[in-house]
Design a protein around this motif. Structure first.
Motif, PDB file in Angstrom:
ATOM      1  N   GLU A 258       0.822  -1.213   0.000  1.00 46.91           N
ATOM      2  CA  GLU A 258       0.000   0.000   0.000  1.00 46.91           C
ATOM      3  C   GLU A 258       0.855   1.263   0.000  1.00 46.91           C
ATOM      4  N   ARG A 259       2.158   1.110   0.278  1.00 46.54           N
ATOM      5  CA  ARG A 259       3.036   2.252   0.471  1.00 46.54           C
ATOM      6  C   ARG A 259       4.038   2.425  -0.664  1.00 46.54           C
ATOM      7  N   ASP A 260       4.283   3.657  -0.999  1.00 41.16           N
ATOM      8  CA  ASP A 260       5.233   3.998  -2.047  1.00 41.16           C
ATOM      9  C   ASP A 260       6.637   3.508  -1.663  1.00 41.16           C
ATOM     10  N   GLY A 261       7.266   2.745  -2.577  1.00 42.51           N
ATOM     11  CA  GLY A 261       8.634   2.289  -2.356  1.00 42.51           C
ATOM     12  C   GLY A 261       8.777   1.028  -1.531  1.00 42.51           C
ATOM     13  N   GLN A 262       7.677   0.492  -1.008  1.00 44.46           N
ATOM     14  CA  GLN A 262       7.739  -0.702  -0.166  1.00 44.46           C
ATOM     15  C   GLN A 262       7.442  -1.956  -0.986  1.00 44.46           C
ATOM     16  N   LYS A 263       8.159  -3.048  -0.679  1.00 45.78           N
ATOM     17  CA  LYS A 263       7.885  -4.350  -1.291  1.00 45.78           C
ATOM     18  C   LYS A 263       7.297  -5.288  -0.249  1.00 45.78           C
ATOM     19  N   TYR A 264       6.477  -6.218  -0.713  1.00 45.95           N
ATOM     20  CA  TYR A 264       5.826  -7.169   0.202  1.00 45.95           C
ATOM     21  C   TYR A 264       6.868  -7.996   0.942  1.00 45.95           C
ATOM     22  N   GLY A 265       7.908  -8.434   0.243  1.00 46.28           N
ATOM     23  CA  GLY A 265       9.070  -9.047   0.881  1.00 46.28           C
ATOM     24  C   GLY A 265       8.885 -10.440   1.435  1.00 46.28           C
ATOM     25  N   ILE A 266       7.770 -11.097   1.134  1.00 43.48           N
ATOM     26  CA  ILE A 266       7.538 -12.458   1.624  1.00 43.48           C
ATOM     27  C   ILE A 266       7.687 -13.421   0.444  1.00 43.48           C
ATOM     28  N   PRO A 267       8.727 -14.230   0.424  1.00 45.76           N
ATOM     29  CA  PRO A 267       8.969 -15.096  -0.738  1.00 45.76           C
ATOM     30  C   PRO A 267       7.968 -16.240  -0.821  1.00 45.76           C
ATOM     31  N   ALA A 268       7.714 -16.666  -2.040  1.00 47.43           N
ATOM     32  CA  ALA A 268       6.907 -17.863  -2.246  1.00 47.43           C
ATOM     33  C   ALA A 268       7.694 -19.075  -1.790  1.00 47.43           C
TER      34      ALA A 268
ATOM     35  N   LEU B 256     -18.301 -17.407  -2.935  1.00 48.60           N
ATOM     36  CA  LEU B 256     -17.470 -16.359  -2.347  1.00 48.60           C
ATOM     37  C   LEU B 256     -17.989 -15.959  -0.971  1.00 48.60           C
ATOM     38  N   GLY B 257     -19.316 -15.939  -0.838  1.00 49.02           N
ATOM     39  CA  GLY B 257     -19.907 -15.606   0.451  1.00 49.02           C
ATOM     40  C   GLY B 257     -19.551 -16.628   1.519  1.00 49.02           C
ATOM     41  N   LEU B 258     -19.447 -17.892   1.116  1.00 49.87           N
ATOM     42  CA  LEU B 258     -19.089 -18.943   2.063  1.00 49.87           C
ATOM     43  C   LEU B 258     -17.590 -18.941   2.367  1.00 49.87           C
ATOM     44  N   LEU B 259     -16.787 -18.693   1.342  1.00 53.07           N
ATOM     45  CA  LEU B 259     -15.333 -18.704   1.523  1.00 53.07           C
ATOM     46  C   LEU B 259     -14.843 -17.495   2.316  1.00 53.07           C
ATOM     47  N   GLY B 260     -15.297 -16.326   1.901  1.00 51.17           N
ATOM     48  CA  GLY B 260     -14.800 -15.098   2.504  1.00 51.17           C
ATOM     49  C   GLY B 260     -13.468 -14.693   1.904  1.00 51.17           C
ATOM     50  N   PRO B 261     -13.068 -13.432   2.044  1.00 48.93           N
ATOM     51  CA  PRO B 261     -11.853 -12.944   1.393  1.00 48.93           C
ATOM     52  C   PRO B 261     -10.575 -13.588   1.887  1.00 48.93           C
ATOM     53  N   ARG B 262     -10.491 -13.900   3.179  1.00 52.12           N
ATOM     54  CA  ARG B 262      -9.243 -14.450   3.707  1.00 52.12           C
ATOM     55  C   ARG B 262      -8.996 -15.870   3.205  1.00 52.12           C
ATOM     56  N   ARG B 263     -10.053 -16.691   3.132  1.00 50.33           N
ATOM     57  CA  ARG B 263      -9.874 -18.051   2.607  1.00 50.33           C
ATOM     58  C   ARG B 263      -9.515 -18.016   1.135  1.00 50.33           C
ATOM     59  N   LEU B 264     -10.146 -17.094   0.409  1.00 51.96           N
ATOM     60  CA  LEU B 264      -9.836 -16.968  -1.015  1.00 51.96           C
ATOM     61  C   LEU B 264      -8.385 -16.545  -1.191  1.00 51.96           C
ATOM     62  N   PHE B 265      -7.922 -15.630  -0.346  1.00 53.70           N
ATOM     63  CA  PHE B 265      -6.531 -15.204  -0.415  1.00 53.70           C
ATOM     64  C   PHE B 265      -5.594 -16.364  -0.100  1.00 53.70           C
ATOM     65  N   LYS B 266      -5.945 -17.150   0.906  1.00 50.62           N
ATOM     66  CA  LYS B 266      -5.090 -18.276   1.294  1.00 50.62           C
ATOM     67  C   LYS B 266      -5.040 -19.321   0.180  1.00 50.62           C
ATOM     68  N   MET B 267      -6.146 -19.502  -0.529  1.00 45.62           N
ATOM     69  CA  MET B 267      -6.154 -20.416  -1.661  1.00 45.62           C
ATOM     70  C   MET B 267      -5.203 -19.911  -2.752  1.00 45.62           C
ATOM     71  N   ARG B 268      -5.072 -18.611  -2.846  1.00 48.28           N
ATOM     72  CA  ARG B 268      -4.222 -17.999  -3.861  1.00 48.28           C
ATOM     73  C   ARG B 268      -2.744 -18.026  -3.465  1.00 48.28           C
ATOM     74  N   ASP B 269      -2.435 -17.667  -2.194  1.00 44.54           N
ATOM     75  CA  ASP B 269      -1.048 -17.515  -1.766  1.00 44.54           C
ATOM     76  C   ASP B 269      -0.539 -18.651  -0.888  1.00 44.54           C
TER      77      ASP B 269
ATOM     78  N   LYS C 153      -0.931 -19.019   2.098  1.00 43.47           N
ATOM     79  CA  LYS C 153      -0.607 -18.481   3.421  1.00 43.47           C
ATOM     80  C   LYS C 153      -1.523 -17.301   3.707  1.00 43.47           C
ATOM     81  N   ASP C 154      -1.627 -16.937   4.986  1.00 41.34           N
ATOM     82  CA  ASP C 154      -2.462 -15.800   5.365  1.00 41.34           C
ATOM     83  C   ASP C 154      -1.835 -14.495   4.907  1.00 41.34           C
ATOM     84  N   ILE C 155      -2.681 -13.505   4.689  1.00 47.74           N
ATOM     85  CA  ILE C 155      -2.197 -12.188   4.316  1.00 47.74           C
ATOM     86  C   ILE C 155      -1.411 -11.580   5.478  1.00 47.74           C
ATOM     87  N   GLN C 156      -0.325 -10.884   5.144  1.00 49.73           N
ATOM     88  CA  GLN C 156       0.513 -10.253   6.165  1.00 49.73           C
ATOM     89  C   GLN C 156       0.831  -8.822   5.753  1.00 49.73           C
ATOM     90  N   PHE C 157       0.671  -7.902   6.695  1.00 48.34           N
ATOM     91  CA  PHE C 157       0.990  -6.503   6.444  1.00 48.34           C
ATOM     92  C   PHE C 157       1.913  -5.984   7.525  1.00 48.34           C
TER      93      PHE C 157
END
Length: 346
Positions: free
Chosen positions: A258-268, A320-333, A335-339
């Motif tokens: 979300e921030r200018d110049g910052q990288k997520y920094g979490i490797p796959a 999507l209503g049953l999964l929710g955004p966090r489960r969908l994100f975990k299916m994608r990555d 791992k849980d989202i980290q900020f």
């Protein structure tokens, strides 16, 4: 309705309808089962077995942006195996040279040093695009395929994204792609044929949570290139959208936040459920050889999920209503989202 026709319908009509219904059901079940065993859409899966091999492109010149790593690198290698001449561009010359050496080795003497041109430059420098494309033309005499691969992903909460990040991502993922493509299209118009492709994402097909700007850039790409495809459908100029899902590359670590110049920094992690870069590159090469319009790629359950999202939106909304955004994100990555290393919680 005559009595003869009515009698015929009463005798055979229901059987015909039942046969049609059974056929449709059988086709639907086969389709659903097939999606559970493939790592791409069924058109691309068919082409990977029965379609044209990337060797069809042997001797052609393919210009690839972002070729120093990730999907761009693996697509270059998949093409080099079949003697495809390459223009490799990215910012890091040392990495481009590494990819060139590996491509020459994989070509097994089909390619010589002059068959792979390395051009280091920053894709967001729009003023350099004409010069770089002309450099490729001066070297090879022509370009047959442009593959717009350079770009970055994102992991961020929508409400905290700085507008400067939105602008940077559109500059990289959209405007740089569009500008270089227009230069290539002018060349293709002059020669009467050509092929332009862009590495989009499954996030360009449906919305991806915690990647709002990235999703927006990919939807914009689909709008631009879908329009371009229709404009050029009678001009022998093909337009291909390549849409990978989760892939094992360095994209996650390099993602915007979300921030200018910052990288997520979490490797796959290699243990994550992701398609390998090698397989993704191979599928991209097959899609290019067969001039597909739009190709989806991803390990199970991505294909059933995408087909449902596109063709059965009501069912998709319920899921999507049953999964929710966090489960969908975990299916994608995987791992849980980290900020901010856990300082900001969802």
């Amino acid at each position: 309705m005559s009595s003869t026709v009515q009698k015929y319908f009463e005798k055979y009509g229901m059987a015909v309808l039942e046969t049609i219904g059974a056929g449709v059901l059988t086709y639907g079940l086969f389709y659903l089962m097939a999606l559970c065993f493939v790592d791409c859409d069924l058109e691309l899966a068919f082409y990977s077995i029965f379609g044209k091999s990337p060797r069809k492109l042997k001797g052609k010149v393919v210009f690839i942006t972002g070729a120093s790593s990730g999907i761009g690198e693996h697509t270059a290698k998949a093409l080099a195996k079949h003697g495809v001449r390459l223009v490799l561009t990215a910012r890091r010359q040392s990495e481009l040279e590494r990819v060139k050496i590996e491509c020459l080795h994989l070509s097994k003497n089909q390619l010589s040093d002059k068959d792979i041109l390395v051009i280091p430059f920053d894709i967001t420098d729009l003023s350099a695009h004409k010069r770089v494309f002309q450099q490729a033309l001066n070297h090879f005499g022509t370009v047959h395929v442009l593959v717009n691969n350079a770009g970055r992903s994102q992991r961020a909460l929508f409400e905290y994204i700085d507008m400067s990040v939105d602008k940077q991502m559109f500059d990289l993922n959209v405007f740089a792609v569009v500008n270089l493509t227009r230069i290539a299209i002018n060349h293709f118009n002059e020669k009467g044929s050509g092929h332009v492709a862009v590495v989009s994402s499954l996030a360009g097909v449906f919305g991806a949570p915690y990647s709002a700007t990235y999703t927006a850039t990919k939807h914009a790409i689909h709008g631009y290139f879908d329009a371009l495809r229709i404009e050029k459908m009678d001009k022998n100029i093909a337009v291909t959208l390549l849409c990978p899902g989760p892939t094992l590359t360095n994209f996650l670590q390099e993602s915007f936040t979300e921030r200018d110049g910052q990288k997520y920094g979490i490797p796959a992690d290699r243990k994550d459920r992701r398609m390998t870069g090698e397989r993704c590159g191979q599928l991209c090469a097959i899609a290019l050889a067969n001039r597909t319009q739009e190709s989806w790629m991803g390990l199970f359950p991505m294909m059933p999920f995408v087909y449902t999202a596109v063709y059965f939106p009501t069912i998709s909304k319920m899921a999507l209503g049953l999964l929710g955004p966090r489960r969908l994100f975990k299916m994608r990555d995987s791992k849980d989202i980290q900020f901010d290393q856990g300082k900001r919680k969802l």
